[in-house]
Design an enzyme around this catalytic site. Structure first.
Site, PDB file in Angstrom:
ATOM      1  N   CYS A  11       0.316  10.327  53.353  1.00  0.00           N
ATOM      2  CA  CYS A  11       0.361   9.543  52.110  1.00  0.00           C
ATOM      3  C   CYS A  11       0.692  10.435  50.927  1.00  0.00           C
ATOM      4  O   CYS A  11       1.750  10.314  50.310  1.00  0.00           O
ATOM      5  CB  CYS A  11      -0.973   8.845  51.888  1.00  0.00           C
ATOM      6  N   GLU A  43      -0.630  13.996  51.034  1.00  0.00           N
ATOM      7  CA  GLU A  43      -1.236  15.265  51.417  1.00  0.00           C
ATOM      8  C   GLU A  43      -0.255  16.431  51.357  1.00  0.00           C
ATOM      9  O   GLU A  43       0.936  16.279  51.604  1.00  0.00           O
ATOM     10  CB  GLU A  43      -1.819  15.167  52.836  1.00  0.00           C
TER      11      GLU A  43
END
Length: 737
Positions: free
Chosen positions: A382, A384
């Site tokens: 997402c 990271e």
């Protein structure tokens, strides 16, 4: 893997220029019974009927599973090994919503391999490196057998990948022989020639590079049911091939556009099937294939190139949920590129997401990476952080922070079940100061994190022992030289993390408690807990005060913003007390995917005025509908967090289309992004959709089949989402004039 790549069905669909299929069904998914199949047996007759990501299963497949698969794998799965070793306290805390695990039916993910290694060397070159490493084995070393087996597996994986491509070459030749359309015949012959050359050999053209990339990406997805296998810094390692072909006149920019479009379509075929709980927590068919554009070069220059722009062109035209396009914006990024990204955002399907390249570099430096690797790093999953080809970025799951507050208010008792879920940290009347309450919350959080770490430690050991991934390991730095698998600590770096969920809910809840109970003393903590137990039924006055009269996160209010900062810092502090098997401290990642729905269903009413079983706030975003002073107030609040200390923070915003229509308004959006990033923010993503359109899509889904929305760190078709998730997206603040 050798057997799969030798025997799996080879299909070339009509009109394809990039080939390779995960399954014979365009949106099908294989099962991985060696990882987990108990859940498949339990859900076999209901998986087609469930609300979250249903799948059809043929009678033939059901018969095969029941007659051959389930019995064989019962007790042998990775899942079985993990579950057999877990203490009952860990299982109970998970069942009751204190945290949610990855690794239940999917392997340890967030993988971004070094695709460039294959593009430059081919699998014949990589196999030669593997064979040469046999000369470096110390046969007196007690661990040499592990290295021997891994090298053998890597060598066979190279052969299998080459064979897989050759099977596609044969299929293209077969189709070409029967093809009457001269244009398609020529395309098929070209595909055959490409697949006979790559990925065995280095890519010689842009088309070969794209096809080689996709074969690698597809095999990674076939090797095991990992999640978040991401292309990474795509425009950097593909650009030399694009540049050479366009400058030489071998292909036009339009032909390159078509090849990318074909690749985008193939990436949308890579569907995953999840067990019911995971489907609720990650409500999507697609996996998280995060493709990065822009950013910096390793020597600190702007990395934007013409391929960066072309990828945005393709994305804006196709309107597909995959790949997840992430644009990395630094202070040196040209305004023209940011403007192009904002123009695609304005199309209203939630892409691209925008990331702060300068903060990303600082965050990776904070986590022990070299400066060159920090610049080389990008975004996975997402939001990271990861260094491509070097990191085992193990995101282990989600932690329900409001659940820790709930336990703190109830002396460790879960009011939903009556069980003693956490330690005894005092009844409400014993928490006489706000500091007492915060300390109770911290202890509950620390206890829950400790339980989660027990799970992580066991899961990682089981995967290291029972689920090697030699193909993945081949494309990660140091695995070859160490003779250690990706799951067994072979990578150059590791970056363990845990996702904190409910930042906005926590900030608003603590602000309400601090003001009403300890400052204004208009209500006692004991009475507040009674109100929460009643889910506000019979307490309308208290509900209205908590929901509408208290300070709210996302409005530039220093009172509540400070509390949000303190909550994230407390979560990060507790995580950093824990280390992975390599001694690397855990980092905080403030995202929910869709666990804020799942956690909300397992959490009673909270002091911010949230009803029992309602969704928690998502990411670091404000509580749905509570940010009422405009987007600049939102970014002022969000900037209070120490984003670089985290390993990712997720900010969702929703605009009415009129807000960013026209060049002048798009320029304002670009300034908003620049400002937030200058203040240290990590990430922004936008839905550009009105509430009226979303509500109409709910009522007449057949008329909105192509409506795509930004959910969490990904976009998806609105009508595919569960009703709870649709409602949550509609409830987010719509910023308008």
């Amino acid at each position: 893997m050798e057997e799969i790549l030798k025997d799996t069905t080879v299909l070339i669909r009509e009109g394809e220029l990039i080939v390779g299929c995960k399954t014979s069904a365009i949106l099908g998914s294989p099962l991985y019974p060696e990882v987990a199949c108990d859940w498949v047996e339990q859900e076999l007759d209901t998986i087609a009927l469930r609300e979250e990501s249903p799948f059809k299963v043929s009678d033939k497949t059901k018969a095969t599973l029941c007659n051959e698969v389930f019995e064989y794998w019962r007790g042998k799965q990775v899942y079985s090994q993990i579950m057999a070793a877990l203490p009952k306290e860990v299982l109970r805390a998970s069942d009751e919503g204190a945290f949610f695990h990855y690794f239940l039916n999917r392997t340890i993910g967030h993988i971004t391999v070094d695709y460039e290694r294959v593009l430059k060397k081919g699998f014949l070159g990589l196999k030669a490196e593997v064979e040469a490493e046999f000369d470096n084995i110390n046969y007196e070393d007690s661990g040499c057998l592990k290295k021997i087996f891994l090298l053998q597996a890597m060598s066979r994986s190279c052969d299998a990948a080459i064979l897989f491509a050759k099977r596609y070459a044969q299929e293209a030749e077969r189709l070409a022989a029967d093809e009457r359309d001269p244009l398609r015949k020529a395309e098929l012959k070209n595909i055959a020639e490409i697949c006979r050359w790559i990925p065995a050999n280095p890519a010689r053209s842009f088309h070969e590079a794209l096809q080689s990339f996709y074969f690698v990406h597809l095999i990674l997805n076939l090797e095991t049911n990992s999640y978040a296998i991401s292309p990474g810094r795509f425009d950097q390692y593909l650009y030399p091939y694009y540049q050479a072909d366009t400058e030489s006149g071998k292909i036009t920019r339009g032909q390159a556009w078509e090849l990318l479009a074909c690749l985008w379509i193939k990436l949308n075929e890579l569907t995953v099937v999840k067990e019911g709980g995971t489907a609720k927590a990650s409500n999507t068919y697609n996996d998280f294939q995060n493709l990065n554009l822009g950013g910096q070069t390793i020597d600190g220059r702007d990395a934007t190139n013409d391929l960066s722009f072309l990828c945005l062109d393709v994305t804006g035209c196709l309107h597909l949920p995959q790949p997840q396009i992430s644009v990395l914006i630094s202070e040196m990024t040209p305004n023209k590129f940011l403007a192009k990204a904002c123009q695609v955002v304005s199309l209203g399907f939630g892409m691209p997401a925008l990331f702060n390249e300068d903060e990303k570099t600082q965050a990776l430096l904070h986590k022990g990476k070299t400066l060159e690797d920090a610049r080389r790093g990008g975004i996975n999953g997402c939001v990271e952080l990861v260094v491509q080809g070097k990191d085992m970025m193990a995101s282990s799951g989600y932690f329900n922070m409001p659940k820790s507050l709930e336990l703190a208010l109830n002396n460790g008792i879960n009011p939903m079940t009556g069980t003693q879920l956490g330690p005894r940290t005092g009844y409400p009347e014993e928490l006489t100061t706000f500091d007492d309450l915060l300390e109770s919350f911290r202890k509950q959080m620390a206890y829950g994190i400790n339980l989660k770490m027990i799970y992580d430690g066991i899961a990682k050991q089981v995967y290291a022992e029972f689920c090697p991934v030699p193909f993945t390991s081949l494309l990660m730095d140091d695995c070859l030289e160490k003779g250690l698998d990706y799951h067994d600590g072979g990578t150059h770096y590791s970056l363990p993390m845990m996702c904190g969920v409910g930042t906005g809910t926590m900030a608003d809840a603590l602000a309400a408690i601090m003001k009403m109970v300890y400052y204004d003393k208009t209500i006692s903590l004991k009475h507040l807990v009674e109100v929460l137990h009643a889910d506000f039924i019979g307490y309308e006055r208290e509900l209205q005060l908590l929901r509408n009269r208290m300070p709210k996160w996302g409005n530039g209010d220093d009172f509540v913003d400070t509390l949000a900062h303190d909550v994230v810092e407390m979560f990060a502090d507790e995580l950093e007390k824990h280390h992975d098997e390599r001694g690397v401290p855990y980092a905080a990642n403030m995202i929910p995917t869709t666990t804020h729905i799942w956690f909300g269903d397992l959490t009673t009413a909270t002091p911010d005025g949230r009803r029992s079983k309602s969704p928690l706030s998502e990411g670091i975003s404000p509580v749905q509908g509570m940010d009422q002073k405009g987007p600049t107030a939102v970014i002022r609040s969000m900037a209070r967090l120490d984003h670089a200390r985290c390993c990712g923070t997720l900010l969702n915003m929703r605009f009415h289309p009129s807000v960013i229509s026209g060049e002048e308004n798009l320029e304002k959006l670009a300034y908003l992004v620049r400002t937030y990033f200058k203040l240290g923010g990590h990430h922004m993503q936008f839905n550009v959709l009105s509430s009226e359109v979303l509500q109409a899509a709910q009522q007449q889904p057949e008329d909105y089949q192509d409506l795509i929305v930004r959910v969490a760190g990904y976009s998806d078709y609105f009508v595919r989402l569960s009703q709870d998730l649709q409602n949550e997206i509609i409830s987010r603040t719509e910023h308008s004039w």
